[in-house]
Design a protein around this motif. Sequence first.
Motif, PDB file in Angstrom:
ATOM      1  N   PHE A 354       0.804  -1.232   0.000  1.00  0.00           N
ATOM      2  CA  PHE A 354       0.000   0.000   0.000  1.00  0.00           C
ATOM      3  C   PHE A 354       0.830   1.271   0.000  1.00  0.00           C
ATOM      4  N   ARG A 355       2.146   1.152  -0.126  1.00  0.00           N
ATOM      5  CA  ARG A 355       2.983   2.353  -0.037  1.00  0.00           C
ATOM      6  C   ARG A 355       3.654   2.713  -1.359  1.00  0.00           C
ATOM      7  N   ARG A 356       3.083   2.306  -2.479  1.00  0.00           N
ATOM      8  CA  ARG A 356       3.677   2.670  -3.769  1.00  0.00           C
ATOM      9  C   ARG A 356       3.763   4.183  -3.923  1.00  0.00           C
ATOM     10  N   MET A 364      10.106  11.329  -7.286  1.00  0.00           N
ATOM     11  CA  MET A 364       9.823  12.596  -7.950  1.00  0.00           C
ATOM     12  C   MET A 364      10.566  13.756  -7.288  1.00  0.00           C
ATOM     13  N   LYS A 365      10.796  13.667  -5.982  1.00  0.00           N
ATOM     14  CA  LYS A 365      11.442  14.745  -5.229  1.00  0.00           C
ATOM     15  C   LYS A 365      12.965  14.595  -5.166  1.00  0.00           C
ATOM     16  N   ALA A 366      13.508  13.444  -5.554  1.00  0.00           N
ATOM     17  CA  ALA A 366      14.942  13.186  -5.419  1.00  0.00           C
ATOM     18  C   ALA A 366      15.757  14.213  -6.205  1.00  0.00           C
ATOM     19  N   THR A 367      16.920  14.580  -5.677  1.00  0.00           N
ATOM     20  CA  THR A 367      17.775  15.571  -6.340  1.00  0.00           C
ATOM     21  C   THR A 367      19.146  15.015  -6.707  1.00  0.00           C
ATOM     22  N   SER A 368      19.370  13.728  -6.479  1.00  0.00           N
ATOM     23  CA  SER A 368      20.646  13.103  -6.832  1.00  0.00           C
ATOM     24  C   SER A 368      20.416  11.609  -7.015  1.00  0.00           C
ATOM     25  N   LEU A 369      21.415  10.953  -7.607  1.00  0.00           N
ATOM     26  CA  LEU A 369      21.322   9.507  -7.775  1.00  0.00           C
ATOM     27  C   LEU A 369      21.217   8.811  -6.427  1.00  0.00           C
ATOM     28  N   ASP A 370      21.957   9.270  -5.439  1.00  0.00           N
ATOM     29  CA  ASP A 370      21.893   8.637  -4.121  1.00  0.00           C
ATOM     30  C   ASP A 370      20.482   8.728  -3.538  1.00  0.00           C
ATOM     31  N   GLU A 371      19.849   9.892  -3.658  1.00  0.00           N
ATOM     32  CA  GLU A 371      18.489  10.047  -3.135  1.00  0.00           C
ATOM     33  C   GLU A 371      17.504   9.189  -3.919  1.00  0.00           C
ATOM     34  N   TRP A 372      17.685   9.127  -5.222  1.00  0.00           N
ATOM     35  CA  TRP A 372      16.783   8.326  -6.046  1.00  0.00           C
ATOM     36  C   TRP A 372      16.937   6.841  -5.724  1.00  0.00           C
ATOM     37  N   LEU A 373      18.177   6.391  -5.542  1.00  0.00           N
ATOM     38  CA  LEU A 373      18.406   4.988  -5.188  1.00  0.00           C
ATOM     39  C   LEU A 373      17.847   4.675  -3.800  1.00  0.00           C
ATOM     40  N   ALA A 374      17.928   5.631  -2.899  1.00  0.00           N
ATOM     41  CA  ALA A 374      17.334   5.414  -1.574  1.00  0.00           C
ATOM     42  C   ALA A 374      15.834   5.190  -1.705  1.00  0.00           C
ATOM     43  N   ALA A 375      15.180   5.930  -2.609  1.00  0.00           N
ATOM     44  CA  ALA A 375      13.755   5.711  -2.845  1.00  0.00           C
ATOM     45  C   ALA A 375      13.513   4.337  -3.458  1.00  0.00           C
ATOM     46  N   MET A 376      14.347   3.928  -4.397  1.00  0.00           N
ATOM     47  CA  MET A 376      14.170   2.617  -5.029  1.00  0.00           C
ATOM     48  C   MET A 376      14.362   1.490  -4.020  1.00  0.00           C
ATOM     49  N   ARG A 377      15.239   1.704  -3.038  1.00  0.00           N
ATOM     50  CA  ARG A 377      15.482   0.654  -2.041  1.00  0.00           C
ATOM     51  C   ARG A 377      14.295   0.454  -1.104  1.00  0.00           C
ATOM     52  N   GLU A 378      13.313   1.345  -1.154  1.00  0.00           N
ATOM     53  CA  GLU A 378      12.086   1.115  -0.390  1.00  0.00           C
ATOM     54  C   GLU A 378      11.367  -0.130  -0.888  1.00  0.00           C
ATOM     55  N   GLN A 379      11.552  -0.467  -2.167  1.00  0.00           N
ATOM     56  CA  GLN A 379      10.975  -1.666  -2.796  1.00  0.00           C
ATOM     57  C   GLN A 379       9.467  -1.779  -2.567  1.00  0.00           C
ATOM     58  N   ARG A 380       8.773  -0.668  -2.806  1.00  0.00           N
ATOM     59  CA  ARG A 380       7.312  -0.673  -2.768  1.00  0.00           C
ATOM     60  C   ARG A 380       6.730  -0.938  -4.151  1.00  0.00           C
ATOM     61  N   ILE A 381       7.501  -0.635  -5.192  1.00  0.00           N
ATOM     62  CA  ILE A 381       7.063  -0.823  -6.576  1.00  0.00           C
ATOM     63  C   ILE A 381       7.549  -2.189  -7.020  1.00  0.00           C
ATOM     64  N   SER A 382       6.632  -3.019  -7.486  1.00  0.00           N
ATOM     65  CA  SER A 382       6.917  -4.451  -7.587  1.00  0.00           C
ATOM     66  C   SER A 382       7.604  -4.881  -8.874  1.00  0.00           C
ATOM     67  N   SER A 383       7.652  -4.029  -9.906  1.00  0.00           N
ATOM     68  CA  SER A 383       8.200  -4.504 -11.178  1.00  0.00           C
ATOM     69  C   SER A 383       8.652  -3.330 -12.029  1.00  0.00           C
ATOM     70  N   SER A 384       9.096  -3.619 -13.234  1.00  0.00           N
ATOM     71  CA  SER A 384       9.537  -2.710 -14.300  1.00  0.00           C
ATOM     72  C   SER A 384      11.054  -2.524 -14.300  1.00  0.00           C
ATOM     73  N   ASN A 385      11.607  -2.461 -15.511  1.00  0.00           N
ATOM     74  CA  ASN A 385      12.967  -1.980 -15.697  1.00  0.00           C
ATOM     75  C   ASN A 385      12.959  -0.471 -15.506  1.00  0.00           C
ATOM     76  N   TYR A 386      13.969   0.045 -14.824  1.00  0.00           N
ATOM     77  CA  TYR A 386      14.111   1.490 -14.646  1.00  0.00           C
ATOM     78  C   TYR A 386      15.419   1.945 -15.289  1.00  0.00           C
ATOM     79  N   THR A 387      15.305   2.937 -16.174  1.00  0.00           N
ATOM     80  CA  THR A 387      16.459   3.514 -16.854  1.00  0.00           C
ATOM     81  C   THR A 387      16.541   4.980 -16.448  1.00  0.00           C
ATOM     82  N   TYR A 388      17.707   5.438 -16.038  1.00  0.00           N
ATOM     83  CA  TYR A 388      17.865   6.703 -15.313  1.00  0.00           C
ATOM     84  C   TYR A 388      19.001   7.525 -15.920  1.00  0.00           C
TER      85      TYR A 388
END
Length: 726
Positions: A354-356, A364-388
């Motif tokens: 329930f936390r997608r 959407m709010k991330a300002t760096s790769l580290d912040e974006w990866l921290a969001a991805m590590r939440e692992q709330r989104i269950s699938s998809s290839n992500y290209t950044y």
Amino acid sequence: MNLRTLVALLGLLVLATGTAAAQDWQTADAVEIRRTRYGVPHVRAADLRGVAFGLAYAEAEDHGARIFEALLRARGRMALRDGTPENVESDFQRRRQHARAGATWEQLRPDVREMMEGFAAGVEHYLALHPEEVLPELERPITGVDVHALYIGWYDTGEARDLVRKLEAGAGDPPPDAGDADPSTQAPAGPPRWLDDGAGSNAWAFAPERTKTQRAILLRNPHLSWDAGYYEAHLTVPGVLDFYGDFRVGSLFGIIGGFNRALGWTTTNNAPDLTETYRIRKDPAAPRHYLLDGVSYPMRSEDVSVEIRDDVRFASSGGIATELRTFWTTHVGPVIHETADEIYVMRSADDGEFRRGEQFLDMMKATSLDEWLAAMREQRISSSNYTYADRDGNIFYVWNAKLPRLPHPWTRDEPVLATRSADLWSEVVRFDRLPQLKNPAGGYVRNENDPPYWTNLDEPLPRERFPENMPDPRLRLRSQLSLQTIAQTDLLDLEDVVALKHTPRMLLADRVKDDLVAAVRLGDASDAARAAANLLRSWDNTASVDSRGSVLFALWFERYLATTDSAHVFRESWSEREPTATPHGIGDARAAVRALEWAVEEAVRRWGDWDVTWGDVHRVRHGAVDVPVAGCGGELGCFRVLNFREDPDGRRAVRGGDGWVLAVEFGQEPRAYSVLAYGQSSREGHPHHDDQAALFARGELKPVAFSERDVAQQTVARYAPGREAR
């Protein structure tokens, strides 16, 4: 209840309704919507509630009933509008998801609740001003919980139904001896599994070393049906959020991709195996109990009712009937099937998530790769290839999945017997153990829905490094053309990337055309087939609008596939040893010649000649637009994938595939182009229903307004939600 009490309650209701309306106007007046030339809404507000309010209002302006039906579906009430079997099945699932949304609402972060409440209020505000568009089945008011219900993860009910059908049909029994069958009576096995089915998406990211400006570039290009409802928008809350990308119609946190001032990302589908089905023994001493670790556990039941409208079947009850079902579940997962001795339980990594929305907002709010990866590590989104890609010059790819970490061998579709808790998977593979590449040699990453192993040819990802429940290696023609297009090209700028994305090349022709022409020349072919082969010899192997031979070749391959066993379609099938050079050659020369003879006659029957141009037959027909278009199905090896419907006049009109394109370069200020082929509005006759269709057909993109300066220059209308209607 006496009359005085009833009057008092009605008074309180009117007061509450009036207070809510006044609050909505207060929110609306603090929101600004600016529309640029093609109707893209740039929504600006002081807080997250306001920006979500404005997005919902803009979507409702452009799509009306589609927004309200999405919320009706979220509440599990679509069968009350139209009692089709599909709606009935969906409602039973959606009502359980809505209950989950209500139970988890208070567990959401306040900022996400704020946005969901704002989105609901924006829809309510629109409906208050446009009562003629209200769906009678949609109970009011719409709430944040209704919006939250759109993003509740669930187990794959379609997969569950398919498995139950197999179990009930005895699909586990050994197949009959193939030697007993008469080969002459068997139909071809169909296309090879690694032949592109035309669905999916494309994604590229280029590092500064590959670009003329020494800035990273990202290409977003999902392929879905043209009624999938991508929606282009720009959301700004000063100091909090500044994001441009695509949302789904009726959605706040749909399949979002796009960019902010610092970075951007795109998604392509990857279809991971998120579920395992377990056979668990019943407790013979206790009805509706099951055994694990020698302990007897009770199954839990949930009764769900759905109202169904069918004026024919239920005429005697006013056209509406109620169906009640009981669903059983366990602490392992839902029960999908039972036998006398066992229950079959589906355990999904996405079930109940329930936390997608929280993860999407963090991305959407991330300002760096580290912040974006921290969001991805939440692992709330269950699938998809992500290209950044980002303005610091980083590029990154991940095959994202909430992939179960299995304590047992992977059996694919075969249920696993579980007698102990240790037999069940209990955690997912950590994000950092998933296939991924950061700033690889060669300066690019890409994906076209194939597994991740050849994301970059300079740094392939060995299959043996990853869990066994990863997909098998595969690299279809669309992926191969992508690699050939970008891996060896010179330095690129943003305009070069846009031009390369629209290549009309048909890679299949490169692989088999010479063999086809030779088979006709050397075989027993008709004069018409020989003339057609001469045309194919001179054809440039593209699906460009003026190409002659492309229509005939596509029709030939369709027939050849339908009449040839999959094992013999190509002289050399796809191979991991040569992943970018196979398949190639004709596997059945006689069948190929017969298919070409058929294609010549069929083309004459359909279009009056067999040397018609691609654009004579293949069209963008949307609203008032009817123009030729380049591009073909993925099975033909096109990168610009287009899927077509057959119109009454015999022409083929685009119905899906390529449709939304975004290309962005990350400097101090992002520079971008985009196109949404089917427009910002699904309302026929709306000025932004078909105004991008011809642009799309020509392979052109519009400049994106992102900076405040560009938005101001391109604005053609500005208003607070509802003030334009008063």
